[in-house]
Design a protein around this motif. Structure first.
Motif, short mmCIF file in Angstrom:
data_model
loop_
_atom_site.label_atom_id
_atom_site.label_comp_id
_atom_site.label_asym_id
_atom_site.label_seq_id
_atom_site.Cartn_x
_atom_site.Cartn_y
_atom_site.Cartn_z
N GLU A 233 -9.19 0.79 -80.88
CA GLU A 233 -9.71 1.18 -79.59
C GLU A 233 -10.93 2.15 -79.80
OE1 GLU A 233 -9.11 0.36 -76.23
OE2 GLU A 233 -7.54 -0.84 -76.38
N THR B 258 -0.15 -2.25 -67.38
CA THR B 258 0.61 -2.10 -68.51
C THR B 258 2.12 -2.20 -68.04
OG1 THR B 258 1.29 -0.99 -70.48
CG2 THR B 258 0.83 0.46 -68.62
N GLU B 259 3.02 -2.70 -69.19
CA GLU B 259 4.31 -2.90 -68.56
C GLU B 259 5.23 -1.74 -68.97
OE1 GLU B 259 5.95 -6.61 -70.16
OE2 GLU B 259 4.47 -7.77 -69.14
N VAL C 97 -11.96 -12.79 -79.63
CA VAL C 97 -10.55 -12.23 -79.79
C VAL C 97 -9.79 -12.87 -81.15
CG1 VAL C 97 -8.25 -12.40 -78.92
CG2 VAL C 97 -10.36 -12.23 -77.50
N MET D 112 -3.38 -10.43 -70.12
CA MET D 112 -3.72 -8.74 -69.71
C MET D 112 -5.05 -8.55 -70.50
SD MET D 112 -1.31 -5.63 -70.61
CE MET D 112 0.25 -5.98 -69.62
N LEU D 113 -5.13 -9.29 -71.72
CA LEU D 113 -6.28 -8.98 -72.58
C LEU D 113 -7.42 -9.57 -71.95
CD1 LEU D 113 -7.39 -7.82 -75.12
CD2 LEU D 113 -7.01 -9.86 -76.16
N LYS E 242 -8.62 -7.33 -69.21
CA LYS E 242 -9.05 -6.02 -69.84
C LYS E 242 -10.43 -6.26 -70.20
CE LYS E 242 -7.64 -2.15 -72.90
NZ LYS E 242 -6.57 -1.77 -73.75
N LEU E 243 -10.64 -7.38 -70.80
CA LEU E 243 -11.89 -7.65 -71.47
C LEU E 243 -13.08 -7.84 -70.45
CD1 LEU E 243 -11.05 -9.96 -74.57
CD2 LEU E 243 -12.00 -7.79 -74.59
N GLU F 32 -4.43 5.97 -76.10
CA GLU F 32 -5.26 4.70 -76.03
C GLU F 32 -4.63 3.23 -75.69
OE1 GLU F 32 -5.02 7.00 -78.25
OE2 GLU F 32 -7.24 7.76 -78.60
N ALA F 33 -3.14 3.44 -75.89
CA ALA F 33 -2.29 2.33 -75.87
C ALA F 33 -1.99 2.00 -74.27
CB ALA F 33 -0.91 2.40 -76.65
N ASN F 34 -2.82 1.59 -73.44
CA ASN F 34 -2.80 1.34 -72.08
C ASN F 34 -2.63 -0.12 -71.63
OD1 ASN F 34 -5.30 0.47 -72.38
ND2 ASN F 34 -6.42 1.50 -71.09
N ALA F 35 -2.19 -0.70 -72.58
CA ALA F 35 -1.97 -2.07 -72.24
C ALA F 35 -1.10 -2.61 -73.26
CB ALA F 35 -3.39 -3.02 -72.24
N ALA G 140 0.78 -11.41 -72.49
CA ALA G 140 -0.23 -10.36 -73.27
C ALA G 140 -1.65 -10.90 -73.30
CB ALA G 140 0.39 -10.17 -74.80
N ASP H 37 -14.12 -8.69 -79.88
CA ASP H 37 -14.29 -7.66 -78.59
C ASP H 37 -12.59 -7.15 -78.23
OD1 ASP H 37 -17.00 -8.23 -77.66
OD2 ASP H 37 -16.29 -10.15 -77.86
N GLY H 38 -11.64 -7.98 -78.45
CA GLY H 38 -10.42 -7.85 -78.23
C GLY H 38 -9.29 -8.16 -79.29
N LEU H 39 -8.13 -7.50 -79.09
CA LEU H 39 -7.25 -7.83 -80.36
C LEU H 39 -5.93 -7.90 -79.56
CD1 LEU H 39 -7.64 -5.50 -83.28
CD2 LEU H 39 -7.79 -7.78 -83.49
N VAL H 40 -5.23 -8.84 -79.77
CA VAL H 40 -3.52 -8.78 -79.55
C VAL H 40 -3.02 -8.31 -80.69
CG1 VAL H 40 -1.42 -9.96 -78.66
CG2 VAL H 40 -3.83 -10.79 -77.78
N LYS I 185 -10.95 -3.97 -77.56
CA LYS I 185 -9.85 -3.40 -76.54
C LYS I 185 -8.61 -4.32 -77.23
CE LYS I 185 -12.53 -2.92 -72.52
NZ LYS I 185 -13.78 -2.87 -72.97
N THR I 186 -7.65 -3.74 -76.87
CA THR I 186 -6.20 -3.98 -77.59
C THR I 186 -5.01 -4.38 -76.38
OG1 THR I 186 -5.23 -1.83 -77.74
CG2 THR I 186 -6.52 -2.77 -79.79
N VAL I 187 -4.24 -5.37 -76.58
CA VAL I 187 -3.03 -5.30 -76.06
C VAL I 187 -1.94 -5.53 -76.94
CG1 VAL I 187 -1.62 -7.01 -74.52
CG2 VAL I 187 -3.98 -6.39 -74.02
N MET J 244 2.61 4.74 -71.06
CA MET J 244 3.01 5.76 -72.55
C MET J 244 3.47 7.15 -72.05
SD MET J 244 2.54 4.74 -75.69
CE MET J 244 2.46 2.81 -76.10
N PHE K 142 -5.62 -4.31 -64.66
CA PHE K 142 -4.53 -4.66 -65.19
C PHE K 142 -3.43 -3.73 -65.43
CE2 PHE K 142 -4.66 -2.22 -69.24
CZ PHE K 142 -6.04 -2.01 -69.33
#
Lengths: 76, 348, 431
Positions: free
Chosen positions: C332, B205-206, C200, B193-194, B197-198, C361-364, B190, C308-311, C337-339, B209, B203
């Motif tokens: 998003e 996705t596993e 993050v 991947m982030l 993406k940043l 939006e949930a692309n990661a 994860a 900038d980002g969130l897990v 940006k999210t994972v 959707m 990347f």
């Protein structure tokens, strides 16, 4: 399940708490419920009040079933 | 032993002719023919093409049911161990025919079958969930790659070897989720991947959707006073003791229980089998999920004519969409037959 | 805030006259002292203790929680604050850790949702707790004890036992084999650190669906919190504790909260690829209004951090999928940006929809695997606990328990198998 029943041509109203899931999945007539463990009740209220809550939701459900719709509709 | 294989092809690959001959009906010939010769070369002694079944693409498209039955019988008459269909490359009607024949072979004869198509062939979307479709190029020039790939897959099936991933075994994704162990733990994947993406790097996705299908809204009830209403729940309310053993999650079945004469879903007779929410409230008063008490009042008041004599229940907790769909269709059919006008479905 | 974890590498566990670490790295435990320490005569009829080591032919069922033994030796507060110790903020100073050991609590089933831990065979491949040397506590509640009290008594006894083991080893002169240091400076400073690296944060979703589905933060039931900020180090001292029994595969046991792999992974990249600024905890409640409030509030905090980002990690499945998707979409849309980390319920054949909700939006997304996948786990020579519950636990089905003692179950029933903190290597792909 909602969609598969509706696909046979019978109108279905979905009473559920998590409206966004119902919307994503594609129910057409949606009536919001109270909470997941008690969709048609509220244990913090008296029995009489709960009956009123239940009746109000079910009346909305009947109204939803009588309403012509073209797209997904939430009956608040 | 030498496996017996039947090959399905269209009129073009059988050498009968092009579009002008697309209307020819099914026929059966002994031995290999056209692209079958290439398969024959690859199979060697391990398998033999014992027969070829041919049908014009136009004929098949216009007479699907009848042609399908005839073709299936012709195939069965060869007593084959397996079937290969095509490859159809990017020919739409041929792809559809290959897919339909393959699916019928799988369902009715229960023997291994492999076909081949270009990913954009319309037959792919129609049949990839049920049939293994080897990915080919868009034209017959790709035959030299398609034949070894299809042969390899059908031989694996005949030998009873496990089928690998789409990448390993060259078939088009069937949309089935399969578990596997990665080299890294999920959290590290994860964060990787982030970071990508940043940075704006590519990347993957596993879990792509899904897009949900839609059902057109049914007609509303015009005359509620004369309507019969059925109650369905995914909240798992069952007669106490859960007589049909509906699972606490991932339910494989639903229950149908009579409520004729039942005035209230009371806590003496009913409880929840659902494992996904706090059961205390539903067990104290099951009407909170299955509102029989108020519906009976409304029925008496004449707001609608009748509450249907049975309710349907399952546990909507981790229960697969395919199962829910199946439950819904069965319930819908029964309700329709019994003249039910509308359904109230409650979820927790 | 700086925390040092002093880790003793434990290689085995055995009973003995005193509780200490022997020269060969074996943890010797005085069973008598341990049971006396955790005794709860008001609620529990009896507690038994047992040992299960990696590779042994042992099945533990039904497993409720798993806890790593830790004890604070420097800095404010004590482990599991607000639960078995005073409510004092933790996360600073030094904490003594028995690595390789876990306290596993096991008792008669209350809900449907306790799990299985096999120490050998196929089942062992899926649970992380087949690799730890386990001190298993088996409880019998007093007759007529109410469910909430019953769960609470189990929960507290497990936490007490974990603290007790680490404390005894420390006080008997046990020495750490290694020290790990975790430090993030106060906001004023950390926000200016590592110029050029993206900021993050970690959005840590806690299961809070109600009875048997709760998580506690400093002793508060997290369903009653507004999303708030934690320093990542606080989790290492047990500020977040499992109180829940959602499906065994994806409930976060206290052990994985203490060893949160997302936090560890973010620390590893901190100062190199990212600037890890903190943890936001949020809940997964049962009403739509609660979901909206928490989601909106959590993303607002992330915005105040200017990340900038969130897990984002989920706990459980079903309606919490709606929380996950809501959190993702809001973030998003706010330009963050999210994972996401989740697991899947794609049916036993893998052909169904994996999550209850979805969004473009949930692309990661990282997945911890399809929990509906079935496995047949071979019989084990010894059972710790009560095996007759296998049919009724989530992921078990009619006839799960075969006459030869093997069990066919979904991964769902195996403790920690599809942990959505990304604790394991298991994943899933489309075939």
């Amino acid at each position: 399940m909602v969609k598969a029943i509706e696909a046979t041509g019978i109108a279905v109203v979905h009473i559920c708490t998590i409206v966004p899931i119902s919307q994503t999945v594609g129910a057409n007539r949606i009536v919001p419920a109270v909470a997941i463990p008690y969709p048609l009740g509220d244990p913090s209220k008296t029995h009489e009040e709960e009956i009123e809550i239940r009746r109000a939701i079910l009346q909305k459900a009947l109204k939803a079933l009588m309403t012509p719709i073209k797209e997904q509709t939430v009956f608040n | 032993m030498t496996y017996r294989i039947v090959h399905y092809i269209n009129q073009f690959f059988a050498g009968i002719g092009g579009e002008e001959k697309a209307g020819v009906g099914p026929e059966s010939r002994n031995g290999a023919l056209g692209p079958g010769m290439a398969f024959k070369a690859v199979f060697g002694n391990e398998a033999e093409i014992v027969g070829t079944v041919i049908c014009g693409d136009g004929y098949f498209a216009e007479n699907m049911d009848e042609a399908g039955e005839k073709i299936l019988k012709m195939i069965a008459d060869f007593k084959p161990d397996a079937v290969i269909a095509g490859p159809a490359f990017n020919a739409g009607r041929y792809g559809t025919a290959c897919g339909a024949v393959s699916e019928a072979v799988l369902k009715k004869l229960g023997i291994p079958v492999v076909t081949g198509m270009y990913p954009e062939n319309p037959g792919v979307d129609m049949f990839r969930k049920s049939v293994y479709i080897v990915e080919t190029s868009d034209s017959a020039r790709g035959i030299k790659d398609a034949v070894p790939a299809m042969s390899k897959l059908i031989m694996k099936m005949l030998r009873g070897e496990p089928i690998g991933s789409p990448a390993d075994d060259g078939y088009i994704q069937r949309g089935v989720r399969v578990n596997r162990f990665h080299d890294k733990i999920g959290a590290a994947r994860a964060v990787d991947m982030l970071v990508k993406k940043l940075k704006g790097e590519e990347f993957k996705t596993e879990y792509p959707m899904p897009v949900f299908d839609r059902v057109p809204p049914a007609e509303p009830i015009k005359d509620m006073k004369n309507a019969v209403i059925a109650l369905v729940t995914s909240g798992g309310i069952v007669p106490k003791g859960n007589p049909d053993h509906i699972e606490a999650s991932s339910a494989s079945k639903y229950g149908t229980y009579s409520i004729e004469g039942v005035q209230s879903a009371d806590e003496v007779a009913y409880a929840t089998a659902h494992g996904g929410y706090d059961p205390t409230y539903a067990n104290t008063d099951p009407n909170r999920v299955l509102p029989i008490d108020v519906l009976r009042e409304m029925e008496k008041e004449g707001m609608f004519s009748k509450l249907y004599d049975y309710f349907f229940t399952t546990v909507g907790n981790g229960t697969s969409v395919a199962s829910s769909k199946k439950f819904g269709s069965e319930i819908g059919e029964r309700l329709k037959k019994d003249g039910v006008d509308a359904v109230i479905l409650t979820s927790t | 805030m700086k925390l040092e974890l002093l880790k003793v590498n434990i290689k085995g566990v055995k009973w003995g006259g005193s509780t200490e670490v022997l020269k060969d790295g074996t943890l010797q435990v005085s069973k008598e002292d341990l049971l006396a320490f955790v005794a709860d005569d008001d609620n529990l009829k009896c507690i038994n203790a047992d040992i299960a080591l990696p590779g042994e032919s042992i099945r533990i069922v039904p497993v409720k929680d798993v806890i790593e033994p830790r004890y604070k030796i420097e800095g404010g507060g004590q482990v599991f604050p607000g639960m078995v110790n005073d409510v004092e903020s933790v996360g600073e100073g030094k904490t003594f850790v028995l690595e390789g050991v876990a306290v596993v609590t096991c008792g008669r089933i209350v809900g449907f949702q306790e799990g299985i831990v096999d120490m050998s065979g196929k089942g062992a491949e899926y649970t992380p707790f087949s690799k730890t040397c386990n001190v298993v506590l088996v409880f019998e509640p007093k007759d007529g004890l109410e469910k909430h009290d019953y769960e609470k008594a189990f929960r507290l006894a497990g936490l007490k036992a974990a603290m007790y083991l680490a404390k005894c080893v420390y006080e008997s002169g046990g020495a750490a084999d290694k020290t790990e240091t975790y430090e993030i400076a106060p906001f004023a400073e950390s926000m200016k650190s590592y110029a050029g690296l993206p900021k993050v944060a970690y959005l840590y979703m806690l299961q809070t669906q109600g009875l048997l589905h709760d998580t506690y933060v400093y002793g508060i039931d997290a369903k009653r919190i507004l999303p708030t900020i934690l320093h990542p180090n606080e989790t290492m001292d047990g500020a977040v504790v499992s109180g829940n029994c959602v499906s065994a595969c994806d409930k976060n046991s206290t052990y994985v909260h203490q060893n949160n792999p997302v936090i560890r992974s973010l620390y590893e990249r901190h100062g190199k690829d990212i600037n890890f600024v903190g943890v936001i905890i949020t809940n997964e409640n049962v009403t739509l209004a609660d979901k909206k409030r928490s989601s909106s509030f959590a993303v607002k905090i992330a915005g105040m951090f200017g990340v900038d980002g969130l897990v984002i990690s989920e706990e459980g499945f079903g309606n919490p999928d709606a929380d996950l998707i809501m959190n993702c979409r809001r973030a998003e849309m706010a330009g963050i940006k999210t994972v996401l980390i989740t697991d899947e319920y794609a049916g036993r054949d893998g052909a169904s929809q994996s999550l209850a909700d979805a969004a473009t939006e949930a692309n990661a997304v990282v997945t911890a695997g399809n929990a509906n996948m079935t496995v047949t786990i071979p019989p084990q020579e010894r059972i710790i606990g009560f095996t007759e519950y296998v049919d009724v636990i989530a992921g078990g089905f009619d006839g799960s328990l075969k006459p030869d003692g093997s069990i066919e179950v979904e991964l769902q029933a195996i403790t920690g198998a599809t942990c959505e903190l990304g604790f394991n290597k298991l994943g899933a792909e489309t075939w």
